[in-house]
Scaffold this active site. Structure first.
Site, PDB file in Angstrom:
ATOM      1  N   ILE A   1       0.838  -1.210   0.000  1.00  0.00           N
ATOM      2  CA  ILE A   1       0.000   0.000   0.000  1.00  0.00           C
ATOM      3  C   ILE A   1       0.864   1.248   0.000  1.00  0.00           C
ATOM      4  O   ILE A   1       0.611   2.195  -0.774  1.00  0.00           O
ATOM      5  CB  ILE A   1      -0.941  -0.020   1.221  1.00  0.00           C
ATOM      6  CG1 ILE A   1      -2.027  -1.086   1.020  1.00  0.00           C
ATOM      7  CG2 ILE A   1      -1.575   1.354   1.446  1.00  0.00           C
ATOM      8  CD1 ILE A   1      -2.952  -1.267   2.193  1.00  0.00           C
TER       9      ILE A   1
ATOM     10  N   MET B   1       2.265   1.693  -3.476  1.00  0.00           N
ATOM     11  CA  MET B   1       1.290   2.090  -4.477  1.00  0.00           C
ATOM     12  C   MET B   1       0.796   3.513  -4.267  1.00  0.00           C
ATOM     13  O   MET B   1       0.537   4.243  -5.225  1.00  0.00           O
ATOM     14  CB  MET B   1       0.103   1.122  -4.458  1.00  0.00           C
ATOM     15  CG  MET B   1       0.392  -0.240  -5.060  1.00  0.00           C
ATOM     16  SD  MET B   1       0.897  -0.164  -6.791  1.00  0.00           S
ATOM     17  CE  MET B   1      -0.545   0.611  -7.516  1.00  0.00           C
ATOM     18  N   GLU B   2       0.648   3.908  -3.017  1.00  0.00           N
ATOM     19  CA  GLU B   2       0.061   5.220  -2.740  1.00  0.00           C
ATOM     20  C   GLU B   2       1.039   6.367  -2.979  1.00  0.00           C
ATOM     21  O   GLU B   2       0.672   7.379  -3.582  1.00  0.00           O
ATOM     22  CB  GLU B   2      -0.455   5.270  -1.301  1.00  0.00           C
ATOM     23  CG  GLU B   2      -1.641   4.364  -1.038  1.00  0.00           C
ATOM     24  CD  GLU B   2      -2.886   4.783  -1.797  1.00  0.00           C
ATOM     25  OE1 GLU B   2      -2.945   5.932  -2.273  1.00  0.00           O
ATOM     26  OE2 GLU B   2      -3.798   3.950  -1.931  1.00  0.00           O
ATOM     27  N   THR B   3       2.266   6.249  -2.509  1.00  0.00           N
ATOM     28  CA  THR B   3       3.200   7.385  -2.613  1.00  0.00           C
ATOM     29  C   THR B   3       4.608   6.977  -3.023  1.00  0.00           C
ATOM     30  O   THR B   3       5.540   7.761  -2.873  1.00  0.00           O
ATOM     31  CB  THR B   3       3.289   8.144  -1.267  1.00  0.00           C
ATOM     32  OG1 THR B   3       3.867   7.274  -0.269  1.00  0.00           O
ATOM     33  CG2 THR B   3       1.919   8.617  -0.797  1.00  0.00           C
TER      34      THR B   3
ATOM     35  N   TYR C   1      -5.960  -2.171  -8.559  1.00  0.00           N
ATOM     36  CA  TYR C   1      -5.205  -1.635  -7.422  1.00  0.00           C
ATOM     37  C   TYR C   1      -4.946  -2.721  -6.385  1.00  0.00           C
ATOM     38  O   TYR C   1      -3.820  -2.886  -5.904  1.00  0.00           O
ATOM     39  CB  TYR C   1      -5.973  -0.472  -6.793  1.00  0.00           C
ATOM     40  CG  TYR C   1      -5.354   0.028  -5.505  1.00  0.00           C
ATOM     41  CD1 TYR C   1      -4.370   1.009  -5.531  1.00  0.00           C
ATOM     42  CD2 TYR C   1      -5.756  -0.470  -4.269  1.00  0.00           C
ATOM     43  CE1 TYR C   1      -3.794   1.468  -4.354  1.00  0.00           C
ATOM     44  CE2 TYR C   1      -5.188  -0.014  -3.091  1.00  0.00           C
ATOM     45  CZ  TYR C   1      -4.210   0.950  -3.135  1.00  0.00           C
ATOM     46  OH  TYR C   1      -3.624   1.394  -1.968  1.00  0.00           O
TER      47      TYR C   1
END
Length: 412
Positions: free
Chosen positions: A137, A140-142, A324
């Site tokens: 996560i 993927m997010e930042t 995602y």
């Protein structure tokens, strides 16, 4: 980020920049009024802010706080266009995964895992969420904190709320963000993030911050911007709150036995049942002895097949996109030393266009399938309806939207 709140200087500066009242100056009347009347009416920013202020005041938000956040608000013209270009919903899943699972991201992820190994171990013990999922996560997010977003959260949320994107969701998030500022839970300057208003290392929406953010290191602040252990623990708390099952894998790529009747698949089945039916893991290891899973073909029977568990659904509570969730899981597995998927993606197959997907959804609804909104996105309800119609029409019941099925339904 130790000090969290508004200073008098910040309030004064924001008030100095604010326009009269809490709205925008009205635009001059267009010279060609007939042409202007032919266009959809632009949202009334002044009326929007006045209505928002009325509701914010009822929630205990002071005018000074409201002005500090929105006193100089103008809609961001780029944001509405971005709502139509979310890569996890418009790209082929294989293209999305190609971009998500890059060698540079894997290298960065492994380094981050080593750097925060002690904190990740403590978070695993407390919340039961494996570090590989948290790293997936975060990556993927930042991209492990390398880009947390540069848009002003209040402007982003206000733009989306003004245009009623997703009904009242973003208006509610904006009001929660204002409450965060009012209660001193975040600095005004720190509240920068994605175009959709998500913030911090793992991109929490304001409501998620209020419900699930934790002070992991005990320094008195829930800091998801600069305090990485806080951000990772908050993400684990979020997943645990939505039912993450410790020790249960998210899923795995599998080999489907020849001649298996896809039409016989009904929801979650015990792994032992899948093993008895002849399913094996693609990497050669044994299926888990405990737990349930369902069969999923992200790109139809010509692509990889997976058995996915309830933990896969929990990942989708973070972002509802199938692409995602698979990217998070696979990125985490690869960081932990796992290999690539074994089966090839059907990269040359023709996919339905967005308009064709919506047509398919409308036809499924007309046949009595309760899909809800026609949005061009294939989720679990759409997949199950597709699977049932495929079985009815003698097509492979893989739950994947195809032109063959659409043509069959057009004949009705």
């Amino acid at each position: 980020m130790r000090r969290i709140g508004l200073t008098r200087l910040a309030i004064a500066a924001s008030l100095a920049l604010a326009k009269p009242a809490i709205g925008m100056e009205q635009h001059p009347r267009p010279k060609n009024q007939a042409a202007a009347d032919a266009q959809p009416a632009a949202p009334d920013v002044r009326a929007f802010l006045a209505s928002l202020w009325s509701e914010a005041r009822q929630r205990g938000i002071r005018r000074e706080t409201f002005h500090a956040a929105l006193g100089n608000f103008t809609p961001d013209p780029a944001i509405i266009a971005l709502t139509k270009k979310q890569s996890e919903f418009v790209q082929p899943i294989w293209s999305y995964l190609d971009n998500a699972i890059s060698e540079s991201r894997l290298t960065r992820g492994r380094s981050a895992g080593e750097r925060f190994a002690g904190e990740l171990a403590a978070i695993e013990r407390k919340y039961g969420v494996e570090r590989r999922i948290l790293l997936g996560i975060w990556g993927m997010e930042t991209n492990f904190g390398s880009f947390t977003g540069e848009k002003d959260v209040f402007r982003s949320l206000a733009t989306l709320a003004l245009h009623r994107y997703r009904d009242d969701f973003f208006r509610d998030e904006l009001l929660v963000a204002l409450k965060m500022l009012e209660d001193g839970l975040a600095d005004r300057a720190a509240m920068r993030g994605s175009w959709a208003g998500a913030m911090g290392q793992t991109q929490f929406m304001p409501s998620s911050f209020m419900k699930y953010a934790v002070d992991h290191d005990g320094d008195g602040a829930r800091d998801l911007w600069e305090n990485i252990p806080d951000a990772l623990a908050s993400t684990a708390n979020y997943l645990a709150s939505f039912g993450w099952q410790p020790g249960l894998p998210w899923g795995m790529e599998v080999n489907v036995p020849d001649g298996f009747n896809l039409g016989s698949v009904e929801g979650m089945q015990e792994f032992s049942s899948w093993a008895a039916a002849g399913f094996t893991r693609a990497n050669g290891s044994a299926l888990p002895r405990n737990g349930k899973a369902t069969l999923w073909y992200p790109a139809g029977i010509r692509g990889p097949a997976f058995l996915v568990t309830e933990n896969h659904r929990v990942i989708k509570r973070y972002n509802s996109s199938d692409a995602y969730a698979l990217a998070v899981a696979h990125l985490g597995d690869r960081i932990a030393g796992g290999g690539r998927f074994r089966a090839d993606w059907p990269r040359n197959d023709k996919r339905l266009s967005p308009a064709e997907v919506k047509e398919l959804q409308r036809r499924l609804i007309a046949l009595g399938h309760p899909l809800g909104k026609v949005d061009g996105r294939i989720g679990e309800l759409s997949r199950e309806a597709i699977r049932r119609q495929q079985a009815r029409h003698g097509l492979p019941a893989d739950g994947y939207p195809t032109l063959a099925l659409l043509q069959k339904l057009r004949q009705k």
